[in-house]
Design a protein around this motif. Sequence first.
Motif, PDB file in Angstrom:
ATOM      1  N   ILE A 236       0.832  -1.206   0.000  1.00  0.00           N
ATOM      2  CA  ILE A 236       0.000   0.000   0.000  1.00  0.00           C
ATOM      3  C   ILE A 236       0.868   1.258   0.000  1.00  0.00           C
ATOM      4  CG2 ILE A 236      -1.644   1.340   1.394  1.00  0.00           C
ATOM      5  CD1 ILE A 236      -2.900  -1.346   2.216  1.00  0.00           C
ATOM      6  N   LYS A 237       2.004   1.194   0.679  1.00  0.00           N
ATOM      7  CA  LYS A 237       2.927   2.337   0.720  1.00  0.00           C
ATOM      8  C   LYS A 237       3.785   2.442  -0.537  1.00  0.00           C
ATOM      9  CE  LYS A 237       3.273   2.246   5.779  1.00  0.00           C
ATOM     10  NZ  LYS A 237       4.173   1.978   6.942  1.00  0.00           N
ATOM     11  N   GLY A 238       3.675   1.448  -1.427  1.00  0.00           N
ATOM     12  CA  GLY A 238       4.434   1.488  -2.670  1.00  0.00           C
ATOM     13  C   GLY A 238       5.873   1.035  -2.533  1.00  0.00           C
ATOM     14  N   ASP A 239       6.188   0.313  -1.466  1.00  0.00           N
ATOM     15  CA  ASP A 239       7.575  -0.082  -1.230  1.00  0.00           C
ATOM     16  C   ASP A 239       7.836  -1.480  -1.785  1.00  0.00           C
ATOM     17  OD1 ASP A 239      10.157  -0.105  -0.409  1.00  0.00           O
ATOM     18  OD2 ASP A 239       9.754   0.391   1.690  1.00  0.00           O
ATOM     19  N   ASP A 240       7.771  -1.613  -3.107  1.00  0.00           N
ATOM     20  CA  ASP A 240       8.014  -2.897  -3.755  1.00  0.00           C
ATOM     21  C   ASP A 240       9.453  -3.363  -3.555  1.00  0.00           C
ATOM     22  OD1 ASP A 240       5.468  -2.437  -4.586  1.00  0.00           O
ATOM     23  OD2 ASP A 240       5.902  -2.458  -6.740  1.00  0.00           O
ATOM     24  N   VAL A 241      10.379  -2.418  -3.469  1.00  0.00           N
ATOM     25  CA  VAL A 241      11.787  -2.766  -3.282  1.00  0.00           C
ATOM     26  C   VAL A 241      11.980  -3.509  -1.956  1.00  0.00           C
ATOM     27  CG1 VAL A 241      14.113  -1.850  -2.958  1.00  0.00           C
ATOM     28  CG2 VAL A 241      12.620  -0.880  -4.715  1.00  0.00           C
ATOM     29  N   ALA A 242      11.305  -3.045  -0.917  1.00  0.00           N
ATOM     30  CA  ALA A 242      11.415  -3.701   0.387  1.00  0.00           C
ATOM     31  C   ALA A 242      10.852  -5.118   0.324  1.00  0.00           C
ATOM     32  CB  ALA A 242      10.684  -2.889   1.450  1.00  0.00           C
ATOM     33  N   ILE A 243       9.741  -5.293  -0.380  1.00  0.00           N
ATOM     34  CA  ILE A 243       9.155  -6.631  -0.523  1.00  0.00           C
ATOM     35  C   ILE A 243      10.143  -7.564  -1.210  1.00  0.00           C
ATOM     36  CG2 ILE A 243       7.314  -7.962  -1.621  1.00  0.00           C
ATOM     37  CD1 ILE A 243       5.490  -5.527  -1.274  1.00  0.00           C
ATOM     38  N   ALA A 244      10.739  -7.088  -2.292  1.00  0.00           N
ATOM     39  CA  ALA A 244      11.707  -7.906  -3.025  1.00  0.00           C
ATOM     40  C   ALA A 244      12.911  -8.246  -2.155  1.00  0.00           C
ATOM     41  CB  ALA A 244      12.157  -7.175  -4.289  1.00  0.00           C
ATOM     42  N   ARG A 245      13.385  -7.282  -1.385  1.00  0.00           N
ATOM     43  CA  ARG A 245      14.552  -7.506  -0.533  1.00  0.00           C
ATOM     44  C   ARG A 245      14.240  -8.526   0.562  1.00  0.00           C
ATOM     45  NH1 ARG A 245      19.632  -7.351  -1.208  1.00  0.00           N
ATOM     46  NH2 ARG A 245      19.440  -5.286  -2.190  1.00  0.00           N
ATOM     47  N   ILE A 246      13.059  -8.453   1.135  1.00  0.00           N
ATOM     48  CA  ILE A 246      12.682  -9.404   2.183  1.00  0.00           C
ATOM     49  C   ILE A 246      12.620 -10.825   1.625  1.00  0.00           C
ATOM     50  CG2 ILE A 246      10.780 -10.127   3.694  1.00  0.00           C
ATOM     51  CD1 ILE A 246      10.158  -7.089   4.034  1.00  0.00           C
ATOM     52  N   VAL A 247      11.979 -10.968   0.460  1.00  0.00           N
ATOM     53  CA  VAL A 247      11.872 -12.299  -0.147  1.00  0.00           C
ATOM     54  C   VAL A 247      13.255 -12.813  -0.544  1.00  0.00           C
ATOM     55  CG1 VAL A 247      10.891 -13.623  -2.063  1.00  0.00           C
ATOM     56  CG2 VAL A 247       9.515 -11.870  -0.939  1.00  0.00           C
ATOM     57  N   GLN A 248      14.108 -11.922  -1.069  1.00  0.00           N
ATOM     58  CA  GLN A 248      15.465 -12.334  -1.428  1.00  0.00           C
ATOM     59  C   GLN A 248      16.224 -12.797  -0.186  1.00  0.00           C
ATOM     60  OE1 GLN A 248      17.769  -9.744  -3.999  1.00  0.00           O
ATOM     61  NE2 GLN A 248      19.693 -10.373  -3.038  1.00  0.00           N
ATOM     62  N   ASN A 249      16.121 -12.062   0.915  1.00  0.00           N
ATOM     63  CA  ASN A 249      16.810 -12.446   2.146  1.00  0.00           C
ATOM     64  C   ASN A 249      16.300 -13.782   2.679  1.00  0.00           C
ATOM     65  OD1 ASN A 249      18.290 -10.101   2.000  1.00  0.00           O
ATOM     66  ND2 ASN A 249      17.116  -9.017   3.568  1.00  0.00           N
ATOM     67  N   TYR A 250      15.006 -14.007   2.503  1.00  0.00           N
ATOM     68  CA  TYR A 250      14.405 -15.268   2.953  1.00  0.00           C
ATOM     69  C   TYR A 250      15.018 -16.457   2.211  1.00  0.00           C
ATOM     70  CZ  TYR A 250      10.585 -18.648   3.830  1.00  0.00           C
ATOM     71  OH  TYR A 250       9.841 -19.750   4.184  1.00  0.00           O
ATOM     72  N   PHE A 251      15.107 -16.346   0.898  1.00  0.00           N
ATOM     73  CA  PHE A 251      15.667 -17.452   0.130  1.00  0.00           C
ATOM     74  C   PHE A 251      17.193 -17.493   0.203  1.00  0.00           C
ATOM     75  CE2 PHE A 251      11.399 -17.560  -1.571  1.00  0.00           C
ATOM     76  CZ  PHE A 251      11.163 -18.936  -1.599  1.00  0.00           C
ATOM     77  N   ASP A 252      17.822 -16.371   0.520  1.00  0.00           N
ATOM     78  CA  ASP A 252      19.260 -16.397   0.824  1.00  0.00           C
ATOM     79  C   ASP A 252      19.506 -17.273   2.050  1.00  0.00           C
ATOM     80  OD1 ASP A 252      20.829 -15.082  -1.036  1.00  0.00           O
ATOM     81  OD2 ASP A 252      20.399 -13.098  -0.215  1.00  0.00           O
ATOM     82  N   ALA A 253      18.596 -17.172   3.014  1.00  0.00           N
ATOM     83  CA  ALA A 253      18.719 -17.983   4.224  1.00  0.00           C
ATOM     84  C   ALA A 253      18.498 -19.458   3.914  1.00  0.00           C
ATOM     85  CB  ALA A 253      17.727 -17.505   5.279  1.00  0.00           C
TER      86      ALA A 253
END
Length: 346
Positions: A236-253
Amino acid sequence: MSKPRRRDQRDVEAYLGIQRPLNEARVAALHKYVNFVDATFPTSVILAIDDSDFAYFDEAKRELVMSNVRRGNDRPDIAISNLCRVIDGQHRIAGLENFKGKDFQVMTAIFVGIDIADQAYIFATVNLEQTKVRKSLAFDLFELSRTRSPYKTCHNVAVALDRVVESPLHQRIKRLGGATPGRDRETITQSTVVDSLVRYISPEPKVDRDLLLRGQELPLADTDTLKRFCLRNLFIKGDDVAIARIVQNYFDAVRATWPAAWDDFGQGAMLNKTNGFRALMSIFGRVYTFVTAPGNMVPRSKFEEVFKRSKFKDADFTTDTFKPGTSGEAKLRNELLAQLDLPSGG
C-alpha cells in the motif's frame, strides 16, 4: 432483443455428446468482474436463431431485426425467451445478471437460420480448439500497466529476483512460462512466484486493482489483517523494493542453510523446484512474523536462525521423500512447521 435461451437447454451439447453446465465459481467471479471499472468482454457472445422467419436484415436502417412473431403473422409464435440459443457465452451472460451499472456493451455474433450441425461445428471450433495463454505470460503483461496492483508488484518482484546476480533465484524463473533460450536452470515459473507471493499482499487482488484504477487510496491494514497479509502495508505504501529484498533475504537464508540442495539441479532434487518453492513460500508468513512485525526489513541472518532449528539435511530434499505434486509439497510444509516450532497463524 430477447434474452437468449440459457444453456440448460443443451441441444448443441447433446448433438456433440458432451455436457457443459454452468460453473458456479466462474459465475461468482464474473459477478465481481463485470462491476470493475475496466471490465470488458473482448470476444463475442455467439447466438443462434434457428428459424430465419424470426429475423431479417433491414437494408434501409442497416439493422438486424429479431422478433418472436414470424414474418407475415401478427401474433407471437414462440416465447420471447426461446428466440435465441447461446452457442458460446453462457457464463458471461450469467455474470451480467449482477451488473450494477447503467450500460455494459457486449459484442454479439448472431447466426440466423443455421441448423444444429452448423451450430455444433461453431461450438466445437470456439471451445475445443482454443490455445490457452500461459499464466506466466499474462502476469508478464502487468509490466505494461501504468497503475499499481498486487499482481504488478509481484511481477516486479519476480523479475527482480530473476535478474539480480546476487539473488538465490537468479535466472531460475521461467519468465513466460516456458524455457528461456540459453538458460538451463529455470526450475520454477513466474506464475508460481506471483501466486505464492500475492497471498501475503492482498485478500482480493482484482478488487485492489479496480480501486487503484478508480484513483482511490487503499487504507492501511489493521493488526488482524496483517496476521494473514503480512506484506500488505508495504504494498500500500508502494515499497516494492522492500518486498523484493525481504523475499530475497528469505531465500538467501534457505540457500545458506541447505546450499547443496538449493544448487542441486539433478533428477530427484526438489528443494529449488516448484514443490520446494511453494512449500517454503507457504510458511513464509509464519517465519516472517515470528522474527519481526509486519512491514519491517529482515536480514538474512534472522531468517537463517529460524531455519537452523530444522533437522533436515541437504540429502533429505528428494522426490523419493517428498513426492511430486501437492502431497509432497504439503508433507514438506508440515514437517518444516513442526521442526521450526513456530506459533500458529500467518
